[in-house]
Scaffold this motif. Structure first.
Motif, PDB file in Angstrom:
ATOM      1  N   ALA A  53       0.826  -1.214   0.000  1.00  0.00           N
ATOM      2  CA  ALA A  53       0.000   0.000   0.000  1.00  0.00           C
ATOM      3  C   ALA A  53       0.861   1.266   0.000  1.00  0.00           C
ATOM      4  CB  ALA A  53      -0.958   0.006   1.192  1.00  0.00           C
ATOM      5  N   GLU A  76      -4.157  -3.191  -0.302  1.00  0.00           N
ATOM      6  CA  GLU A  76      -4.929  -1.962  -0.125  1.00  0.00           C
ATOM      7  C   GLU A  76      -4.575  -1.226   1.153  1.00  0.00           C
ATOM      8  OE1 GLU A  76      -9.065  -2.837  -0.402  1.00  0.00           O
ATOM      9  OE2 GLU A  76      -8.960  -3.500  -2.509  1.00  0.00           O
ATOM     10  N   LYS A  77      -4.003  -1.960   2.125  1.00  0.00           N
ATOM     11  CA  LYS A  77      -3.649  -1.344   3.403  1.00  0.00           C
ATOM     12  C   LYS A  77      -2.323  -1.904   3.885  1.00  0.00           C
ATOM     13  CE  LYS A  77      -5.467  -0.348   8.033  1.00  0.00           C
ATOM     14  NZ  LYS A  77      -6.584  -0.552   8.972  1.00  0.00           N
ATOM     15  N   ASN A  78      -1.477  -1.038   4.417  1.00  0.00           N
ATOM     16  CA  ASN A  78      -0.194  -1.461   4.972  1.00  0.00           C
ATOM     17  C   ASN A  78      -0.404  -1.922   6.412  1.00  0.00           C
ATOM     18  OD1 ASN A  78       2.409  -1.836   5.860  1.00  0.00           O
ATOM     19  ND2 ASN A  78       3.098   0.243   5.465  1.00  0.00           N
ATOM     20  N   LYS A  79      -0.330  -3.234   6.597  1.00  0.00           N
ATOM     21  CA  LYS A  79      -0.494  -3.795   7.940  1.00  0.00           C
ATOM     22  C   LYS A  79       0.834  -4.271   8.513  1.00  0.00           C
ATOM     23  CE  LYS A  79      -5.250  -5.282   7.050  1.00  0.00           C
ATOM     24  NZ  LYS A  79      -6.189  -6.438   7.023  1.00  0.00           N
TER      25      LYS A  79
END
Length: 268
Positions: A53, A76-79
């Motif tokens: 992301a 879609e998201k940096n976790k």
């Protein structure tokens, strides 16, 4: 299933690289690594390039048309680092899986083949860590570390002049880089793991956003077999660190607390 010229099944190796704000150097290095590894006829590679992301420079590597074994994934998201690597865990079907940083240079192909042969022959070894050298001067990066204590982490953060003998012991400076030995705290910059074993522990603990995820993985996977340091294969590491920024320090402290809460507080 692919076969070599001898008719035997090729060793299947998957390689995962997580990117965040891809640089031109990262792109160049990645393409060179893919080309070098693909030149090894006895192995069947698949490469997973994961964009974590990125807000600024998203992964958009232009691959030569002849390269068919590279898979690109945009999250879609940096976790976090571990979550990025775990995102392709269900997709891989290999004998061995490599976790590596974008700033790793694999130019020791002979050593790489030796390392794969070693872990293949030694069935009790579940993960292998290579010798890592600086990109700038070729010196050893002392990443064959002992299990951390709070004291060891504190004095390392304060600088090399604080308890230098203890710091040297922590990174096994005296005898930790000349022979094969157990690795209690393998570096996430480059790891070779048995894919089935890595899957059996569900990869990284994704509660670690950044820092200590590799230390935690080493501890967890070592319950399934041996984790070893293998000095006869060398990689070059660009060593991009952020833990001295305010944001980096915050991530490091949170991960340290999480690690010791999970495994017990070892103060000294």
């Amino acid at each position: 299933m692919s076969f070599s010229k001898t008719g035997l099944r090729k060793v299947k190796i998957s390689v995962a690289i997580v990117f965040y704000n891809l640089t031109k150097d990262d792109e160049k290095q990645t393409l060179e690594n893919i080309e070098r590894l693909n030149s090894i006829d006895s192995f069947d590679f698949s490469f997973y390039l994961i964009d974590n992301a990125s807000p600024d420079r998203k992964l958009n590597i232009k691959l030569p048309v002849q390269i068919k074994n590279v898979y690109i994934k945009h999250l879609e998201k940096n976790k976090g680092f571990g979550a990025g690597h775990n995102s392709i865990l269900e997709d891989i079907d290999s004998d061995f899986h490599i976790i590596m940083n974008p700033d790793i240079n694999i130019n020791d192909i002979a050593g790489f083949i030796k390392a794969i042969n070693y872990i293949q022959i030694n069935q009790d070894v579940v993960m292998l860590s290579p010798l890592v050298r600086n990109e700038s001067d070729g010196k050893i990066q002392y990443l064959n570390r002992k299990e951390p204590t709070v004291f060891d982490l504190l004095i390392r953060f304060l600088g090399p002049s604080f308890f230098p003998k203890r710091q040297a012991q922590f990174v096994k400076k005296e005898n930790g880089y000349s022979h094969i030995q157990p690795d209690d705290n393998a570096t996430g910059a480059f790891m070779i793991a048995r894919t089935k074993v890595l899957k059996s522990i569900n990869g990284f603990d994704t509660r670690f956003f950044m820092y200590f995820e590799d230390t935690d993985l080493t501890k967890r996977i070592s319950k399934k077999g041996k984790v070893i340091f293998y000095p006869y294969f060398t990689v070059v590491h660009g060593w991009k660190r952020e833990n001295h920024s305010i944001k980096g320090i915050s991530f490091m402290v949170k991960s340290m607390i999480l690690y010791f809460n999970k495994w017990g507080w070892s103060l000294y």
